[in-house]
Scaffold this motif. Structure first.
Motif, PDB file in Angstrom:
ATOM      1  N   ILE A 162      17.427  -1.931   6.453  1.00 30.53           N
ATOM      2  CA  ILE A 162      18.573  -1.699   5.567  1.00 30.53           C
ATOM      3  C   ILE A 162      18.093  -1.939   4.131  1.00 30.53           C
ATOM      4  O   ILE A 162      18.077  -3.070   3.658  1.00 30.53           O
ATOM      5  N   PRO A 163      17.682  -0.865   3.456  1.00 30.79           N
ATOM      6  CA  PRO A 163      17.135  -1.065   2.112  1.00 30.79           C
ATOM      7  C   PRO A 163      18.208  -1.087   1.027  1.00 30.79           C
ATOM      8  O   PRO A 163      19.197  -0.368   1.102  1.00 30.79           O
ATOM      9  N   ASP A 164      17.942  -1.923   0.033  1.00 25.62           N
ATOM     10  CA  ASP A 164      18.699  -1.843  -1.218  1.00 25.62           C
ATOM     11  C   ASP A 164      17.778  -1.072  -2.165  1.00 25.62           C
ATOM     12  O   ASP A 164      17.111  -1.639  -3.027  1.00 25.62           O
ATOM     13  N   THR A 165      17.774   0.245  -1.964  1.00 25.38           N
ATOM     14  CA  THR A 165      16.801   1.129  -2.608  1.00 25.38           C
ATOM     15  C   THR A 165      16.826   1.054  -4.128  1.00 25.38           C
ATOM     16  O   THR A 165      15.795   1.165  -4.782  1.00 25.38           O
ATOM     17  N   VAL A 166      18.026   0.883  -4.690  1.00 23.48           N
ATOM     18  CA  VAL A 166      18.137   0.922  -6.151  1.00 23.48           C
ATOM     19  C   VAL A 166      18.344  -0.462  -6.760  1.00 23.48           C
ATOM     20  O   VAL A 166      18.653  -0.590  -7.947  1.00 23.48           O
ATOM     21  N   VAL A 205      15.233  -5.926   6.150  1.00 24.68           N
ATOM     22  CA  VAL A 205      15.724  -5.562   4.816  1.00 24.68           C
ATOM     23  C   VAL A 205      14.559  -5.227   3.904  1.00 24.68           C
ATOM     24  O   VAL A 205      13.433  -5.656   4.132  1.00 24.68           O
ATOM     25  N   HIS A 206      14.880  -4.460   2.870  1.00 20.67           N
ATOM     26  CA  HIS A 206      13.862  -3.937   1.955  1.00 20.67           C
ATOM     27  C   HIS A 206      14.552  -3.878   0.593  1.00 20.67           C
ATOM     28  O   HIS A 206      15.358  -2.984   0.347  1.00 20.67           O
ATOM     29  N   CYS A 207      14.290  -4.861  -0.258  1.00 24.40           N
ATOM     30  CA  CYS A 207      15.077  -4.963  -1.498  1.00 24.40           C
ATOM     31  C   CYS A 207      14.239  -4.683  -2.729  1.00 24.40           C
ATOM     32  O   CYS A 207      13.129  -5.188  -2.869  1.00 24.40           O
ATOM     33  N   HIS A 208      14.823  -3.899  -3.625  1.00 33.03           N
ATOM     34  CA  HIS A 208      14.166  -3.625  -4.917  1.00 33.03           C
ATOM     35  C   HIS A 208      14.730  -4.562  -5.974  1.00 33.03           C
ATOM     36  O   HIS A 208      15.802  -5.143  -5.831  1.00 33.03           O
ATOM     37  N   ASN A 209      13.961  -4.681  -7.058  1.00 34.53           N
ATOM     38  CA  ASN A 209      14.182  -5.794  -7.990  1.00 34.53           C
ATOM     39  C   ASN A 209      14.815  -5.386  -9.314  1.00 34.53           C
ATOM     40  O   ASN A 209      14.633  -6.080 -10.314  1.00 34.53           O
ATOM     41  N   PHE A 234      13.566   2.768  11.793  1.00 35.31           N
ATOM     42  CA  PHE A 234      14.424   3.714  11.087  1.00 35.31           C
ATOM     43  C   PHE A 234      15.042   3.023   9.871  1.00 35.31           C
ATOM     44  O   PHE A 234      15.573   1.926   9.969  1.00 35.31           O
ATOM     45  N   SER A 235      14.955   3.705   8.709  1.00 31.89           N
ATOM     46  CA  SER A 235      15.556   3.172   7.477  1.00 31.89           C
ATOM     47  C   SER A 235      16.679   4.067   6.989  1.00 31.89           C
ATOM     48  O   SER A 235      16.515   5.292   6.919  1.00 31.89           O
ATOM     49  N   CYS A 236      17.767   3.420   6.585  1.00 26.30           N
ATOM     50  CA  CYS A 236      18.889   4.144   5.976  1.00 26.30           C
ATOM     51  C   CYS A 236      18.701   4.016   4.469  1.00 26.30           C
ATOM     52  O   CYS A 236      19.121   3.017   3.873  1.00 26.30           O
ATOM     53  N   GLU A 237      18.055   5.010   3.863  1.00 28.07           N
ATOM     54  CA  GLU A 237      17.762   4.882   2.438  1.00 28.07           C
ATOM     55  C   GLU A 237      19.061   4.727   1.637  1.00 28.07           C
ATOM     56  O   GLU A 237      20.060   5.365   1.934  1.00 28.07           O
ATOM     57  N   ASP A 238      19.026   3.880   0.650  1.00 24.40           N
ATOM     58  CA  ASP A 238      20.184   3.566  -0.205  1.00 24.40           C
ATOM     59  C   ASP A 238      21.339   2.958   0.598  1.00 24.40           C
ATOM     60  O   ASP A 238      22.512   3.150   0.271  1.00 24.40           O
ATOM     61  N   LEU A 268       0.810  -1.221   0.000  1.00 29.24           N
ATOM     62  CA  LEU A 268       0.000   0.000   0.000  1.00 29.24           C
ATOM     63  C   LEU A 268       0.846   1.276   0.000  1.00 29.24           C
ATOM     64  O   LEU A 268       0.319   2.364  -0.180  1.00 29.24           O
ATOM     65  N   ARG A 269       2.148   1.143   0.188  1.00 30.53           N
ATOM     66  CA  ARG A 269       3.008   2.332   0.158  1.00 30.53           C
ATOM     67  C   ARG A 269       4.013   2.223  -1.005  1.00 30.53           C
ATOM     68  O   ARG A 269       3.859   2.877  -2.019  1.00 30.53           O
ATOM     69  N   ASP A 270       5.000   1.344  -0.899  1.00 30.68           N
ATOM     70  CA  ASP A 270       5.978   1.245  -1.993  1.00 30.68           C
ATOM     71  C   ASP A 270       5.305   0.638  -3.222  1.00 30.68           C
ATOM     72  O   ASP A 270       5.572   1.054  -4.360  1.00 30.68           O
ATOM     73  N   GLY A 271       4.395  -0.328  -3.000  1.00 33.16           N
ATOM     74  CA  GLY A 271       3.672  -0.945  -4.119  1.00 33.16           C
ATOM     75  C   GLY A 271       2.895   0.105  -4.881  1.00 33.16           C
ATOM     76  O   GLY A 271       2.864   0.126  -6.108  1.00 33.16           O
ATOM     77  N   ILE A 328       5.700   4.228  13.534  1.00 36.58           N
ATOM     78  CA  ILE A 328       6.192   5.292  12.650  1.00 36.58           C
ATOM     79  C   ILE A 328       7.493   4.806  12.024  1.00 36.58           C
ATOM     80  O   ILE A 328       8.403   4.346  12.728  1.00 36.58           O
ATOM     81  N   HIS A 329       7.538   4.899  10.704  1.00 33.36           N
ATOM     82  CA  HIS A 329       8.717   4.462   9.950  1.00 33.36           C
ATOM     83  C   HIS A 329       9.371   5.712   9.366  1.00 33.36           C
ATOM     84  O   HIS A 329       8.825   6.332   8.457  1.00 33.36           O
ATOM     85  N   THR A 330      10.493   6.087   9.913  1.00 34.67           N
ATOM     86  CA  THR A 330      11.148   7.298   9.436  1.00 34.67           C
ATOM     87  C   THR A 330      12.448   6.938   8.705  1.00 34.67           C
ATOM     88  O   THR A 330      13.107   5.962   9.046  1.00 34.67           O
ATOM     89  N   PHE A 331      12.781   7.731   7.693  1.00 39.81           N
ATOM     90  CA  PHE A 331      13.967   7.367   6.905  1.00 39.81           C
ATOM     91  C   PHE A 331      14.740   8.600   6.464  1.00 39.81           C
ATOM     92  O   PHE A 331      14.195   9.700   6.342  1.00 39.81           O
ATOM     93  N   ILE A 332      16.032   8.359   6.224  1.00 43.68           N
ATOM     94  CA  ILE A 332      16.882   9.390   5.601  1.00 43.68           C
ATOM     95  C   ILE A 332      17.969   8.656   4.814  1.00 43.68           C
ATOM     96  O   ILE A 332      18.369   7.546   5.184  1.00 43.68           O
TER      97      ILE A 332
HETATM   98  O1  KIV Z   1      13.451   1.793  -1.148  1.00 48.12           O
HETATM   99  C1  KIV Z   1      13.575   2.445  -0.103  1.00 48.12           C
HETATM  100  O2  KIV Z   1      14.668   2.800   0.327  1.00 48.12           O
HETATM  101  C2  KIV Z   1      12.371   2.811   0.611  1.00 48.12           C
HETATM  102  C3  KIV Z   1      12.551   3.406   1.961  1.00 48.12           C
HETATM  103  C4  KIV Z   1      11.678   4.574   2.172  1.00 48.12           C
HETATM  104  C5  KIV Z   1      12.379   2.344   3.004  1.00 48.12           C
HETATM  105  O3  KIV Z   1      11.268   2.560   0.144  1.00 48.12           O
END
Ligand code: KIV
Ligand code: ZN
Length: 539
Positions: free
Chosen positions: A194-198, A227-231, A164-168, A38-41, A122-126
């Motif tokens: 720990i996201p693999d944002t890209v 973890v939060h991984c993109h494809n 807390f998320s460390c974006e990228d 509902l958010r990243d999707g 609350i999920h906060t990120f930078i």
């Molecule tokens: O991909 C990403 O880094 C995110 C963060 C906001 C968690 O979606």
């Protein structure tokens, strides 16, 4: 104004997970499933959903026993705020989460939306990578660290459960990552993501990175690592599993792998890999896997993103055996070619469920068996009337037909525009023509139009009666079941001034299904049940 969350359950459940006293085999080996459909999707171009649609998906996620539902990004728009709030108000058994940048206004807005949650987060990120800090944030690493710590403290004052998320993170310097994570945990974050944002990571390297972070951060035992991984390289699921093997105990994922660009790790694949290969991974999730297919179909229907036939777990061919050798093997002993059962993820035998002569109570009990709940008698009556209409046209009614029919019934849209009559002529060598009668707020109007095909002619005729000034962004049609008497399920995506709606319609006549979908999209636009793309908020 301050909003203090109830948060009792999240406090307890996460408390249990991180508490040394509770460090038993069960809590240690449980992988929390954090769903961000509902958010990243929703950040998939064209996948935006209305509040009601989001609430329906949230209910399906709760039924799936997802641990955490990321309901949206409360500050992104009033629509996002309302959706997060509605989900926080309506969900009892999953933690409901809102995303926020590491800035005061975002955090306060997230807390406000979550105020009534049974369990809120609350999920906060930078961003923490050199490229993001230098070019996007234009901040020095120490400034990023200060901002993160301030944001987490503020969030902790409003909510007991802070992630807390460390974006990228995937492209961040590991020493800086360890420093900021240590500070984040000290400031009160109980989940570190720990996201693999890209989508840049490679499984063995990402797993090693997670292992090193957990090993080096001195207070790592006070948080759950996520973890939060993109494809982007097609490795989101593999990277997430490598991280689990290295000690991550929360995975962020989406139904059908929906998400930004190439998408996020697919929930169904993560969950079934963990379940099927428990011998190797040694962990488990709390997901009720039998509800996976229902959730996948719901998300696909609402977003208009079809599931490819060869998609693992939820694709139409995922359990189909075409080769004679395979068929023979499976008939003799299922496990010769199947590593999990189709039933375990919600596939039924596609059996004939009901027919023309079936009564209301048989209809109701089949819906019960399928786990479909209708809000009240009025909806049941409407769905039953639609079932009877369908049974007149189609001999065999399958479970998939019932699911589509109920989905149509639950579409909570005020129907300003209704289809009264459609006549389409399409002959070889002649230009197709459609004549349509619509009821617009009770008044019947008609028009005719020609088009390059029958669907094109129908859409042009609808636009003549009810001009929308919108652009057609997507038209897709899928057969709901096998056979040429299958219902066609159509999605029409319309865009107007940056706003997007997805209309759906199903019928055994695909031109009628197309008209229904187009009209559904027009009604969604008129009722204002659309929203701007979430990326419009910027970061
Ligand atoms: O991909 C990403 O880094 C995110 C963060 C906001 C968690 O979606
Ligand atoms: Zn993401």
């Amino acid at each position: 104004m301050r909003y203090t969350l109830k948060s009792s359950r999240s406090q307890q459940s996460l408390g249990n997970l991180v508490s040394k006293k509770e460090d038993d085999a069960v809590s240690h080996n449980r992988v929390l499933i954090f769903d961000t459909t509902l958010r990243d999707g929703e950040q998939s171009p064209g996948a935006s959903m209305t509040k009601d649609e989001k609430l329906r998906i949230a209910k399906a996620l709760e039924k799936l026993q997802v641990d955490i539902i990321e309901a949206g990004f409360a500050i992104a728009s009033p629509g996002d705020f309302e959706a997060v709030k509605a989900i926080a108000d309506g969900i009892q058994n999953s933690i409901v989460c809102s995303l926020s940048r590491a800035v005061d206004a975002d955090i306060d807005r997230a807390a406000e939306a979550l105020a009534n949650a049974n369990a809120g987060r609350i999920h906060t990120f930078i961003a923490t990578s050199p490229i993001h800090m230098q070019h996007k944030l234009r901040l020095q690493p120490d400034q990023v660290m200060d901002q993160a710590v301030r944001a987490i403290r503020r969030a902790r004052n409003l909510c007991a459960d802070v992630e807390f998320s460390c974006e990228d993170a995937g492209r961040s310097d590991i020493d800086f990552l360890c420093r900021i994570i240590e500070a984040a945990i000290d400031a009160g974050a109980s989940t570190i993501n720990i996201p693999d944002t890209v989508g840049y990571a490679i499984p063995h390297q990402f797993g090693e990175m997670i292992r090193l972070v957990i090993e080096r951060v001195p207070n790592a035992d006070k948080a759950v690592f996520s973890v939060h991984c993109h494809n982007d390289l097609g490795l989101a699921v593999a990277n997430s599993l490598a991280a689990v093997a290295a000690g991550a105990r929360q995975v962020e994922c989406t139904i059908n792998g929906l998400g930004e660009r190439a998408g996020n790790a697919a929930l169904e694949e993560i969950v079934m890999a963990i379940k099927t290969r428990q011998d190797v991974l040694g962990v488990h999730t709390g997901i009720l896997t039998e509800n996976i297919l229902g959730a996948s179909r719901l998300v696909s229907g609402i977003t208009g993103f079809p599931v490819q036939p060869n998609k693992a777990i939820v694709g139409a061919n995922a359990f189909a055996h075409e080769s004679g050798i395979h068929q023979d093997g499976v008939l003799k002993h299922r496990e010769t070619y199947e590593i999990m059962s189709a039933q375990s993820v919600g596939w039924h035998t596609n059996r004939l469920s009901l027919g023309k002569l079936s009564g209301r109570s048989a209809f109701r009990s089949r819906l019960d068996e399928l786990g479909i709940e209708l809000p009240g008698e009025a909806e049941l009556n409407l769905a039953f009337a639609r079932f009877k209409e369908l049974a007149d046209k189609k001999q065999e009614i399958f479970d998939e037909d019932l699911q589509a029919l109920v989905s149509d019934t639950l579409t909570d849209v005020i129907e300003h525009v209704k289809l009264v009559f459609l006549d389409v002529a399409s002959r070889t060598g002649e230009t197709p023509e459609a004549r349509i009668v619509l009821s617009i707020d009770g008044e019947e109007r008609q028009a005719s139009a020609q088009g390059s095909g029958p669907v094109d002619a129908t859409f042009r005729a609808i636009e003549k009666v009810s001009p929308s000034d919108s652009t057609l962004q997507l038209y897709s049609v899928n057969a709901i079941t096998k056979g040429t008497d299958s219902q066609g399920e159509v999605t029409v995506r319309l865009e107007k001034g940056g706003r997007i709606v997805n209309g759906n319609g199903a019928d055994t006549d695909i031109v009628v299904a197309s008209a229904k979908a187009y009209i559904n999209a027009l009604n969604l636009m008129q009722t204002g049940a659309y929203r701007a793309h979430p990326q419009a908020v910027g970061v």
